[in-house]
Write an enzyme that holds these catalytic residues in place. Structure first.
Site, PDB file in Angstrom:
ATOM      1  N   ILE A 188       0.827  -1.201   0.000  1.00  0.00           N
ATOM      2  CA  ILE A 188       0.000   0.000   0.000  1.00  0.00           C
ATOM      3  C   ILE A 188       0.866   1.257   0.000  1.00  0.00           C
ATOM      4  CG2 ILE A 188      -1.707   1.275   1.384  1.00  0.00           C
ATOM      5  CD1 ILE A 188      -2.515  -1.540   2.551  1.00  0.00           C
ATOM      6  N   CYS A 189       0.423   2.279  -0.742  1.00  0.00           N
ATOM      7  CA  CYS A 189       1.060   3.597  -0.715  1.00  0.00           C
ATOM      8  C   CYS A 189       2.500   3.520  -1.222  1.00  0.00           C
ATOM      9  CB  CYS A 189       0.973   4.170   0.701  1.00  0.00           C
ATOM     10  SG  CYS A 189       1.402   5.916   0.850  1.00  0.00           S
ATOM     11  N   ILE A 190       3.498   3.856  -0.417  1.00  0.00           N
ATOM     12  CA  ILE A 190       4.903   3.825  -0.824  1.00  0.00           C
ATOM     13  C   ILE A 190       5.519   2.433  -0.646  1.00  0.00           C
ATOM     14  CG2 ILE A 190       5.845   4.477   1.431  1.00  0.00           C
ATOM     15  CD1 ILE A 190       7.112   5.633  -2.068  1.00  0.00           C
TER      16      ILE A 190
END
Length: 219
Positions: A134-136
């Site tokens: 998720i995300c970075i």
């Protein structure tokens, strides 16, 4: 019941796990009836940031101890977890995913991944078990699995996408409430706060990611 591991990286968006992303992941897993195993490396954080001023402090904090705040104390040192212990694995984002689980935040494509994180990622791939990021966190995942050229998304940030490509990954542009699935490698990613205007959009993408990871884990 699927048994899903969640790798946390501290407690706080600027120096650890993004708390919204981590809690939304745990909520979606619980709603889906999964058994959750939270884990984190037992190590000092790279640094501690005052989340009001965003300035670095002189404090020292431990990633496992800080992650336990999110896990309500139910957490395990990652070195004690093997792929055979779980059916799937998810890495929430937050700067800790790129500062503590790896040093991507500082070295970009030249980053290295925490050895226990890299070990478990590779064990999961070898076992054919799904991974969500998720995300970075897909940047750390890509570096740890550069040998398989994973297909991931962090949304549409050109600099991060370019770094992912430089590490051997294949980046796909994706909307915040959507997921991208690398079918061959059984990897699921979503942009979350790399893109999101608010928590409700983040929640939708994470819900879809969790549901897909569980679906793949149960096949």
């Amino acid at each position: 019941m699927a048994k899903i591991g969640v790798i946390l990286s501290g407690c706080g968006v600027y120096d650890g796990s993004e708390i919204h992303e981590a809690v939304l992941t745990l909520l979606a897993l619980d709603r889906a009836g999964a058994e959750i195993i939270c884990m984190a490396p037992d190590m000092d954080q790279y640094h501690v940031i005052n989340h009001i001023t965003q300035e670095v402090t002189k404090e020292k904090r431990n990633v496992l101890v800080e992650s336990a705040r999110i896990a309500r104390g139910e957490i395990t040192d990652i070195k004690g977890i093997e792929a055979s212990d779980i059916d799937g694995l998810i890495l929430p984002g937050g700067a800790g995913a790129a500062k503590n689980l790896s040093d991507f935040a500082f070295k970009g494509p030249d980053a290295s991944v925490h050895p226990e994180v890299k070990r478990l990622l590779n064990e999961m791939i070898k076992a054919g078990k799904p991974i969500g990021a998720i995300c970075i966190a897909p940047a750390t995942l890509t570096k740890g699995l550069s040998n398989i050229n994973p297909e991931v998304t962090i949304g549409n940030d050109k600099a991060t996408a370019s770094a992912i490509e430089a590490m051997g990954g294949r980046h796909k542009v994706c909307e915040v409430d959507m997921i991208h699935v690398d079918i061959k490698n059984r990897i699921v990613t979503t942009p979350a706060y790399m893109l999101a205007p608010g928590i409700k959009e983040v929640a939708e993408g994470i819900r879809k990611l969790v549901e897909k990871v569980i679906e793949l884990a149960e096949k």
